[in-house]
Design a protein around this motif. Sequence first.
Motif, mmCIF file in Angstrom:
data_model
loop_
_atom_site.group_PDB
_atom_site.id
_atom_site.type_symbol
_atom_site.label_atom_id
_atom_site.label_comp_id
_atom_site.label_asym_id
_atom_site.label_seq_id
_atom_site.Cartn_x
_atom_site.Cartn_y
_atom_site.Cartn_z
ATOM 1 N N ALA A 1 0.838 -1.200 0.000
ATOM 2 C CA ALA A 1 0.000 0.000 0.000
ATOM 3 C C ALA A 1 0.872 1.248 0.000
ATOM 4 N N PRO A 2 0.542 2.249 -0.806
ATOM 5 C CA PRO A 2 1.315 3.503 -0.790
ATOM 6 C C PRO A 2 1.224 4.161 0.582
ATOM 7 N N THR A 3 2.324 4.727 1.036
ATOM 8 C CA THR A 3 2.305 5.454 2.302
ATOM 9 C C THR A 3 1.832 6.881 2.074
ATOM 10 N N VAL A 4 1.448 7.545 3.166
ATOM 11 C CA VAL A 4 1.049 8.946 3.076
ATOM 12 C C VAL A 4 2.215 9.798 2.598
ATOM 13 N N PHE A 5 3.432 9.359 2.863
ATOM 14 C CA PHE A 5 4.619 10.105 2.429
ATOM 15 C C PHE A 5 4.815 9.984 0.919
ATOM 16 N N GLU A 6 4.588 8.808 0.384
ATOM 17 C CA GLU A 6 4.688 8.637 -1.067
ATOM 18 C C GLU A 6 3.630 9.472 -1.781
ATOM 19 N N THR A 7 2.424 9.493 -1.231
ATOM 20 C CA THR A 7 1.368 10.310 -1.832
ATOM 21 C C THR A 7 1.724 11.785 -1.760
ATOM 22 N N GLY A 8 2.199 12.222 -0.594
ATOM 23 C CA GLY A 8 2.599 13.616 -0.450
ATOM 24 C C GLY A 8 3.752 13.985 -1.363
ATOM 25 N N ARG A 9 4.735 13.109 -1.470
ATOM 26 C CA ARG A 9 5.880 13.365 -2.352
ATOM 27 C C ARG A 9 5.427 13.472 -3.799
ATOM 28 N N ASP A 10 4.493 12.610 -4.205
ATOM 29 C CA ASP A 10 3.993 12.659 -5.581
ATOM 30 C C ASP A 10 3.255 13.960 -5.865
ATOM 31 N N GLU A 11 2.737 14.604 -4.827
ATOM 32 C CA GLU A 11 2.093 15.909 -4.987
ATOM 33 C C GLU A 11 3.095 17.051 -4.945
ATOM 34 N N ARG B 1 8.160 4.835 3.659
ATOM 35 C CA ARG B 1 8.623 5.042 2.283
ATOM 36 C C ARG B 1 8.202 6.411 1.768
ATOM 37 N N GLY B 2 9.152 7.108 1.167
ATOM 38 C CA GLY B 2 8.878 8.419 0.601
ATOM 39 C C GLY B 2 9.283 9.574 1.481
ATOM 40 N N ALA B 3 9.519 9.305 2.783
ATOM 41 C CA ALA B 3 9.848 10.378 3.723
ATOM 42 C C ALA B 3 11.351 10.503 3.902
ATOM 43 N N HIS C 1 7.577 24.452 9.851
ATOM 44 C CA HIS C 1 7.620 25.910 9.711
ATOM 45 C C HIS C 1 8.505 26.328 8.545
ATOM 46 N N ARG C 2 9.626 25.652 8.361
ATOM 47 C CA ARG C 2 10.594 26.045 7.328
ATOM 48 C C ARG C 2 10.251 25.519 5.943
ATOM 49 N N HIS C 3 9.317 24.590 5.867
ATOM 50 C CA HIS C 3 8.962 23.992 4.574
ATOM 51 C C HIS C 3 7.450 24.088 4.373
ATOM 52 N N PRO C 4 6.957 25.203 3.872
ATOM 53 C CA PRO C 4 5.518 25.358 3.644
ATOM 54 C C PRO C 4 4.976 24.218 2.771
ATOM 55 N N GLY C 5 3.819 23.722 3.143
ATOM 56 C CA GLY C 5 3.201 22.611 2.423
ATOM 57 C C GLY C 5 3.670 21.251 2.880
ATOM 58 N N ALA C 6 4.552 21.209 3.891
ATOM 59 C CA ALA C 6 5.153 19.952 4.316
ATOM 60 C C ALA C 6 4.203 19.108 5.146
ATOM 61 N N LEU C 7 4.429 17.809 5.076
ATOM 62 C CA LEU C 7 3.818 16.851 5.983
ATOM 63 C C LEU C 7 4.946 16.238 6.807
ATOM 64 N N VAL C 8 4.853 16.373 8.135
ATOM 65 C CA VAL C 8 5.903 15.902 9.036
ATOM 66 C C VAL C 8 5.303 14.922 10.029
ATOM 67 N N TYR C 9 5.929 13.771 10.142
ATOM 68 C CA TYR C 9 5.524 12.739 11.089
ATOM 69 C C TYR C 9 6.512 12.710 12.241
ATOM 70 N N CYS C 10 5.997 12.672 13.469
ATOM 71 C CA CYS C 10 6.832 12.667 14.672
ATOM 72 C C CYS C 10 6.426 11.481 15.545
ATOM 73 N N TYR C 11 7.350 10.573 15.777
ATOM 74 C CA TYR C 11 7.054 9.325 16.490
ATOM 75 C C TYR C 11 7.662 9.345 17.883
ATOM 76 N N LEU C 12 6.818 9.081 18.901
ATOM 77 C CA LEU C 12 7.230 9.104 20.302
ATOM 78 C C LEU C 12 6.921 7.748 20.941
ATOM 79 N N PRO C 13 7.904 6.846 21.061
ATOM 80 C CA PRO C 13 7.644 5.495 21.568
ATOM 81 C C PRO C 13 7.817 5.320 23.075
ATOM 82 N N GLU C 14 8.181 6.373 23.794
ATOM 83 C CA GLU C 14 8.587 6.218 25.198
ATOM 84 C C GLU C 14 7.467 5.720 26.115
#
Length: 373
Positions: free
Chosen positions: A131-141, A164-166, A186-199
């Motif tokens: 399955a395509p990831t949200v990052f691959e879809t965003g990158r394709d845009e 994949r894609g990020a 903030h520095r990349h308008p239009g960006a999608l950023v994923y932040c993972y916190l496993p603690e």
Amino acid sequence: MSLMLPPESASAWSIVGVAHDLLAALRGEQGLLPRAESAVLVVVDGLGAIDLRAHAGHARALTAGMGKKDVATSVFPSTTAAALTSILTGVWPGAHGLVGYSVLDRAGDRLVNQLSGWNEAAIDPASWQVAPTVFETGRDEGRPVFAVGVAAYAGSGFSQATLRGADFVPAPSPAQRVALAYDLAHRHPGALVYCYLPEVDKAGHKHGVDSLAWVAALEDVDAALATRIPPGVGVLITSDHGMIDVPAHRQLVLDADDLQGIAHVGGEPRMLHLYLEPDADADAVLAGWRERLEGSADVGSRDEAITSGLFGPEVSSAAAGRIGDILVVARGNRALYDGTAADQRSRGMIGQHGALTAEERLVPLLRRGAFAL
């Protein structure tokens, strides 16, 4: 008892829709989220909505303004491999194929750990999870797409299957990861950023949800998420699953007699995938498990699970082949263990997940920054 999903509110969000909602907000499409210049998706692994509310005094930033509707429902099984992949692809486990913590690779007749066993089993992440990831879809845009996480996870097979894609950017602490994610957005308008916190998830597994260690991990994450959000950045905070404590006296340990006719025991202690021996009488084995575990677990066949929609509305042939011939879903705060396995380390875990309780499947869904307007 046969397997079936518990009743859910028709208005409840699902973690499966998160990826689509974020992209729609970035495109300016009408949807559940308002438009934002950039978006940050924060996943606090293992943080259930019920446990969060129970410890609200230790998570003032997270619970500020949190209402009854600020929740979403996780997938089945309620475990990281299945749920995190659904968040990051926007499809159900029956479509992306990561249907448990460990599942059977029928071609190799071996169990594959979906978080850490990719290299050992020589499994190709791109062909196993298609399955395509949200990052691959965003990158394709044409969007900048980033995944901020723990350095040790950067090259793992699971990361290759889900990120994949990020562009992967590591940072050591929750506070540093959140600050970095906000800065990238903030520095990349239009960006999608994923932040993972496993603690929080790690502390819960080792010490339990009501432990001082779990509370300390929650406080660290809460402090990190109190950071000021840059203007125009929308932040969505959620989790892949919740957790429930399993005391030692609630462990059900299976012996060789219990496992007659079973070739492999996969899944996790609160949701077993049982794979039959080729010559086993499937109906007789299923009936035996139902009789032995009545009141302790729900037991069903693969066909029943697929028909009832447990793995989503559609199940690919690849995913169906990885689902156990028999599924055993623990009730209450029980867990089931293969007492014949050489490695018994998992029996030391206190906090667990994978089953269908509200504690495991109900997660927070919190809108901050531009998404809160």
